[in-house]
Design an enzyme around this catalytic site. Structure first.
Site, PDB file in Angstrom:
ATOM      1  N   THR A 182       0.784  -1.161   0.051  1.00 25.48           N
ATOM      2  CA  THR A 182      -0.154   0.104   0.024  1.00 25.48           C
ATOM      3  C   THR A 182       0.902   1.214  -0.141  1.00 25.48           C
ATOM      4  O   THR A 182       1.851   1.233   0.808  1.00 25.48           O
ATOM      5  CB  THR A 182      -0.862   0.147   1.126  1.00 25.48           C
ATOM      6  OG1 THR A 182      -1.631   1.200   1.202  1.00 25.48           O
ATOM      7  CG2 THR A 182      -0.187   0.022   2.563  1.00 25.48           C
ATOM      8  N   HIS A 221       1.232 -12.319  13.480  1.00 23.91           N
ATOM      9  CA  HIS A 221       2.302 -12.882  14.440  1.00 23.91           C
ATOM     10  C   HIS A 221       1.938 -14.520  14.496  1.00 23.91           C
ATOM     11  O   HIS A 221       2.826 -14.907  15.306  1.00 23.91           O
ATOM     12  CB  HIS A 221       2.081 -12.003  15.425  1.00 23.91           C
ATOM     13  CG  HIS A 221       3.691 -11.999  16.263  1.00 23.91           C
ATOM     14  ND1 HIS A 221       4.751 -12.859  15.816  1.00 23.91           N
ATOM     15  CD2 HIS A 221       3.970 -11.282  17.386  1.00 23.91           C
ATOM     16  CE1 HIS A 221       5.615 -12.666  16.733  1.00 23.91           C
ATOM     17  NE2 HIS A 221       5.408 -11.511  17.467  1.00 23.91           N
TER      18      HIS A 221
END
Length: 492
Positions: free
Chosen positions: A411, A463
């Protein structure tokens, strides 16, 4: 799913198809044909917006358009008929389109007690506002509040009732007309003004009776603008009215009922899907974001050189191209980052391909189409794919298939002058790289402070499947390549 039906040997109907992956509805953005137009097999007849993209729908047969079942701006369920086509024109008189057939009102007294509860509606299809469907009605309408009947209306009602009973009564004297009386709005056949639920709520909030509003929308539908126009005089009267002595000093200021202090925008289509996806991603995937600031002066020089290279003629070369290539090389060096979390089976699914997503801002909201098998493309091929992806997205022509199956995303918030951010993962992906604005900053280069082209990168990752070491390696590799672009050759 079958998208067309045959009502007879002459007329065929085309249903709203599932143009995505299990989508249930789509909004008709624009009709490209009208009743009476000739269409051919494969001709695009309308553009619709799903929760993923805007898509053009082709008709699967030849003929003449007989009827459009829904107007533009209507959200239609998958499987509903949206257009009927006369496939044998000239074989006889065609029946009137269903939308044009208005049932004749039943002969009943013109007036009835306002407080009387409405009788149970007859079984069958009831005419309603287009776009809100029809239903088999068997429920009772709620009683309406009693409304005082004006003398003129009562006199007319009495005359009509007497006429029905075979009696005659003298015609009531016509009241003197005001000097500049506005034209009264024409009430629909059912007696209830036509307006969509958000417009009804707006009128209620502003204290406007819809029966007093003159409609300007298609088929006599009251729009938001009509309500605001009706509210303006009310607000003006409220401001100019004398203040009673008892309330001459209010505790706090009173805002006129008709003041436009906010605008409500329905959340639907792409924006609705984005909102749901981002909420799901933010609260299911544990996000970790790391940052690095890097000197990209050499990368900017490489971009300038590539623009003059004959091998890159005809394609758009910009910093995003080199950043995309750098991320692909970093993924190749750290393949475990290119993975997905399978919640049902409690497994990490490593992908042996990279579908590189590029976040693109469009008038309908942010979308993330991806370049399929970006890892196999050369630099010119990657430049071509990036250019086509961005152009298609800005034109609103991105297909649902182009947004499916992404693995990692870039992005570019730098185009808005933003230094960095903490991007949210695209659902089902493991990482997203945010690129900040590239600008001259004082930088220590070869022992001296010099102005250099500098940017900040931010990498967010899931994560559950990417630990801090792996995420740091990927981000450090991207930064190292942008600082020394020759690593695109040595590391690749």
């Amino acid at each position: 799913m079958t998208t067309m039906t045959e009502t007879s040997a002459r007329f065929r109907e085309f249903k709203m198809p599932d143009v995505g992956e299990g989508l249930t509805e789509a909004e008709i953005l624009k009709w490209f044909v009208q009743p009476g137009d000739t269409v051919t097999d494969g001709q695009v007849v309308c553009e619709v917006e799903t929760a993923k993209a805007a898509v053009e729908l082709p008709i699967p047969f030849d003929g003449v358009v007989h009827e459009l079942r829904f107007p533009e701006g209507t959200t239609v369920d998958v499987g509903q008929v949206i257009i009927a086509v006369d496939v044998a024109p000239g074989s006889g008189d065609a029946p009137e389109p269903a939308a044009a057939q208005v049932p004749a009102p039943a002969k009943e007294p013109a007036a009835e007690p306002a407080a009387e509860s409405a009788a149970e509606a007859p079984k069958g299809r009831q005419p309603v506002l287009v776009g809100y469907g029809v239903a088999e009605t068997s429920t009772k309408r709620r009683p309406r509040k009693a409304v005082a009947t004006p003398p003129e209306t009562a006199a007319v009602a009495a005359a009509v009732q007497a006429e029905l009973n075979g009696h005659s009564v003298p015609a009531p004297a016509a009241p003197a007309a005001p000097a500049a009386a506005p034209a009264a709005p024409v009430a629909p056949a059912g007696g209830r003004p036509l307006a969509k639920p958000p417009v009804r709520k707006l009128a209620k909030d502003l204290g406007i009776d819809l029966a007093t509003v003159t409609p300007t929308g298609k088929d006599g539908v009251i729009t938001r603008e009509d309500v605001h126009a009706a509210a303006a005089p009310v607000a003006a009267e409220a401001v100019s009215a004398p203040v009673p002595a008892a309330v001459a000093e209010p505790a706090e200021a009173v805002v006129p009922a008709g003041s436009a202090r906010e605008t409500r925008i329905p959340v639907k289509g792409v924006r609705k899907a984005i909102a749901q996806a981002m909420v799901g991603s933010a609260f299911t995937a544990p996000h970790v974001t790391e940052f690095v600031t890097v000197d990209v002066t050499r990368t900017m020089k490489l971009v300038a050189e590539l623009k003059e290279d004959k091998e890159m003629a005809g394609v758009r070369v910009n910093p995003l191209l080199i950043i995309a290539k750098a991320l692909l090389v970093a993924i190749k060096r750290n393949p475990d980052v290119n993975a997905a979390w399978d919640e049902a089976n409690q497994e990490i699914v490593r992908k042996h391909y990279v579908n590189l997503g590029i976040a693109a801002a469009t008038p309908r909201g942010l979308i993330v189409p991806n370049i399929k098998d970006a890892h196999d493309k050369t630099l010119p091929e990657l430049a071509t794919a990036l250019g086509e992806l961005v152009t298609t997205a800005r034109d609103g022509k991105t297909s649902p298939a182009a947004m499916a199956g992404g693995t990692v995303t870039i992005t570019n918030v730098g185009v808005f002058g933003v230094d960095t951010g903490t991007p949210i993962l695209n659902p089902g992906e493991s990482a997203i790289l945010a690129v900040g604005t590239i600008k001259l900053q004082p930088w220590v280069h070869k022992g001296k402070v010099k102005p250099r082209q500098v940017t900040t990168l931010a990498l967010s990752f899931d994560h559950r499947l990417v630990d801090g070491e792996l995420g740091s390696k990927v981000l450090a590799d991207v930064a190292a390549i942008l600082e020394q672009p020759k690593r695109l050759i040595t590391w690749a």
